[in-house]
Design a protein around this motif. Structure first.
Motif, PDB file in Angstrom:
ATOM      1  N   ASP A 238       0.820  -1.219   0.000  1.00  0.00           N
ATOM      2  CA  ASP A 238       0.000   0.000   0.000  1.00  0.00           C
ATOM      3  C   ASP A 238       0.848   1.261   0.000  1.00  0.00           C
ATOM      4  OD1 ASP A 238      -2.483  -0.891  -0.180  1.00  0.00           O
ATOM      5  OD2 ASP A 238      -3.104  -0.423   1.913  1.00  0.00           O
TER       6      ASP A 238
ATOM      7  N   GLU B 209       2.439   1.699  -3.266  1.00  0.00           N
ATOM      8  CA  GLU B 209       1.406   2.158  -4.195  1.00  0.00           C
ATOM      9  C   GLU B 209       1.218   3.668  -4.083  1.00  0.00           C
ATOM     10  OE1 GLU B 209      -0.297   0.978  -7.260  1.00  0.00           O
ATOM     11  OE2 GLU B 209       0.335  -0.605  -5.889  1.00  0.00           O
ATOM     12  N   ARG B 210       1.128   4.117  -2.834  1.00  0.00           N
ATOM     13  CA  ARG B 210       0.866   5.537  -2.584  1.00  0.00           C
ATOM     14  C   ARG B 210       2.044   6.408  -3.039  1.00  0.00           C
ATOM     15  NH1 ARG B 210      -0.089   5.847   3.118  1.00  0.00           N
ATOM     16  NH2 ARG B 210      -1.022   3.787   2.906  1.00  0.00           N
TER      17      ARG B 210
ATOM     18  N   LEU C 249       4.117   5.756  -5.344  1.00  0.00           N
ATOM     19  CA  LEU C 249       4.105   5.806  -6.809  1.00  0.00           C
ATOM     20  C   LEU C 249       3.003   6.741  -7.306  1.00  0.00           C
ATOM     21  CD1 LEU C 249       4.700   2.024  -7.660  1.00  0.00           C
ATOM     22  CD2 LEU C 249       6.332   3.902  -7.922  1.00  0.00           C
ATOM     23  N   ALA C 250       1.847   6.648  -6.648  1.00  0.00           N
ATOM     24  CA  ALA C 250       0.726   7.498  -7.044  1.00  0.00           C
ATOM     25  C   ALA C 250       1.063   8.970  -6.844  1.00  0.00           C
ATOM     26  CB  ALA C 250      -0.526   7.115  -6.244  1.00  0.00           C
ATOM     27  N   ASN C 251       1.917   9.242  -5.877  1.00  0.00           N
ATOM     28  CA  ASN C 251       2.342  10.624  -5.636  1.00  0.00           C
ATOM     29  C   ASN C 251       3.414  11.084  -6.611  1.00  0.00           C
ATOM     30  OD1 ASN C 251       0.606  11.085  -3.559  1.00  0.00           O
ATOM     31  ND2 ASN C 251       2.059  10.511  -1.947  1.00  0.00           N
ATOM     32  N   GLY C 252       3.703  10.235  -7.581  1.00  0.00           N
ATOM     33  CA  GLY C 252       4.666  10.615  -8.613  1.00  0.00           C
ATOM     34  C   GLY C 252       6.119  10.397  -8.221  1.00  0.00           C
TER      35      GLY C 252
END
Ligand code: GLU
Length: 444
Positions: free
Chosen positions: A128, A131-132, A134-137
């Motif tokens: 998780d 994931e986060r 990565l999602a934050n760039g």
């Protein structure tokens, strides 16, 4: 048997690199193995094609050739695939810490009296959290999870050696921009290319521990790989050679007039108890034995290399140096002067002395003597006996002998206090020039 020399084309070859290249080449040729040139050029910012070209030129100048040339920049796809395999097996893990965070953590550990090792915090991230991030760039870079064992090998030079992996931070193998690092690419290549022996500098000992672990993680059998680490070189004063790297690149040595056979012969014997003998690598290969290299650091002594350089020049046949001699140089001239040279560039003045023109110094107080010598000059043809006959006659008429007889004649004829044997020089200079110089030196 297959060896490689793997320079990074980020600068010119220096004598330390040249020594590693030569040792690998000699080992391969001595045992009938293959030798490849592998350009470690994955550092795209610092690697330059000009350096790659200069390295190849310098290696060839030293008499080294290769069975194959590989550039790592042509194999990026292969490294990406190998990285995926390590990710799948859980050995390569993403990290997101910034340089500042890492520096802060290192500093904190240091204050607590602990070694500044990477704490593997990224390894504890949950899917998780990853994931986060990565999602934050955030772009991860990738570390290799070292085993906790101690890696041991029997080094061809250093004997039994070991590296305790738990004392080392997990190395970064892939940067955030996806580019792979040398520690990693080198292992992928060594496996893919079937490298059997790695000879390199002692500064790579820790790398060897790390790389053997990566080697195994990639499915390689470390038993097929033998290492030899050459102790580091120090300069004439015993300091680390690297401080003066610029001044001892092969380019500089070559420009300074060092002959490749002197450099190769010197490097091949460096750190061994053998007397260095000049020779191109092909001639040195039969006697090569890496086990003769001692564990101790070796002093790179430029004076000793100059001694070899002199020997190379003194024995060099005309045909082997002809293209580097002043235009118009002939074999008789070369044979007369070679024994007097430390460096090839010293040949030029002797060309002018023998084949060209010089203005000798006026020798105060020697006018009468030189005029008598001029009068005693025999007619041509001249040969190797002319000098003895002439100086015998001068001695008889002037009553001079020894240095008082010979030195003014040498100064008048050559403008130099020292030089090649005058019995050889005199017939090469010839009567016309000799007579003119005696007259000039006499102040007439
Ligand atoms: N590119 C590395 C160096 O020049 C190669 C070391 C090795 O031989 O693996 O130091």
């Amino acid at each position: 048997m297959k060896l490689r020399f793997a320079p990074s084309p980020t600068g010119l070859l220096h004598v330390g690199n040249a020594r590693a290249a030569l040792a690998n080449w000699l080992h391969a040729r001595r045992h009938g193995g293959a030798f490849i040139l592998r350009l470690d050029d994955t550092d795209l910012e610092r690697s330059k094609p000009e350096y790659a070209q200069a390295i190849e030129e310098d290696l060839r100048w030293m008499g080294l050739d290769w069975d194959e040339r590989v550039a790592q920049s042509d194999r990026l796809g292969r490294y990406a695939a190998a990285a995926e395999a390590l990710k799948a097996s859980g050995r390569l893990y993403p990290c997101f810490e910034t340089e500042e965070e890492l520096a802060y953590k290192r500093e904190r550990r240091r204050r607590e009296g602990r070694p500044p090792l990477y704490d593997r915090e990224a390894l504890r991230m949950t899917p998780d959290q990853i994931e986060r991030a990565l999602a934050n760039g955030k772009q991860p870079y990738w570390r290799f999870k070292l085993a906790t064992r101690t890696v041991t090998w029997l080094d061809l030079v250093l004997g039994e050696r070991s590296v305790k992996l738990s004392a080392i931070s997990d190395p970064v193998l892939v940067r955030a921009d996806g580019s792979p690092l040398y520690t990693f690419t080198s292992v992928v290549d060594d496996i893919d290319m079937g490298i059997t022996h790695v000879i390199r500098g002692e500064d790579h000992v820790t790398n060897t521990g790390i790389q053997l672990d990566i080697y195994e993680a990639l499915g390689g059998n470390p038993k097929t790989l033998t290492f030899g680490h050459l102790p580091l070189l120090t300069d004439d004063a015993g300091g680390p050679l690297s401080k003066r790297l610029g001044s001892i690149s092969l380019r500089h040595l070559r420009k300074d007039g060092i002959e490749p056979a002197a450099l190769a012969g010197y490097l091949a014997a460096l750190g061994t108890s053998a007397d260095p003998v000049p020779g191109m690598p092909a001639a040195l290969a039969p006697a090569w034995d890496i086990s003769r290299v001692s564990h101790a650091t070796a002093r790179f002594d430029t004076r000793q290399m100059l001694v070899l350089n002199r020997r190379v020049l003194h024995e060099a046949p005309f045909a082997t140096v002809q293209d580097r001699l002043p235009e118009g140089a002939d074999e008789a001239w070369w044979l007369a002067v070679r024994g007097n040279l430390d460096l090839m560039r010293e040949a030029r003045p002797w060309f002018d002395i023998i084949r060209g023109t010089i203005v000798p110094p006026v020798l105060e107080g020697e006018g009468e003597f030189l005029t008598a010598a001029l009068a005693a000059l025999p007619p041509e043809p001249w040969d190797a006996t002319t000098w003895a006959g002439w100086t015998g006659a001068v001695k008889a008429t002037t009553g001079r002998k020894g240095k008082a007889l010979f030195l003014p004649l040498r100064l008048a004829l050559t403008g130099e206090e020292h030089g090649p044997d005058l019995a050889t020089l005199l017939p090469l200079i010839g009567r016309e020039k000799a007579a003119l110089r005696l007259r000039l030196s006499a102040g007439a």
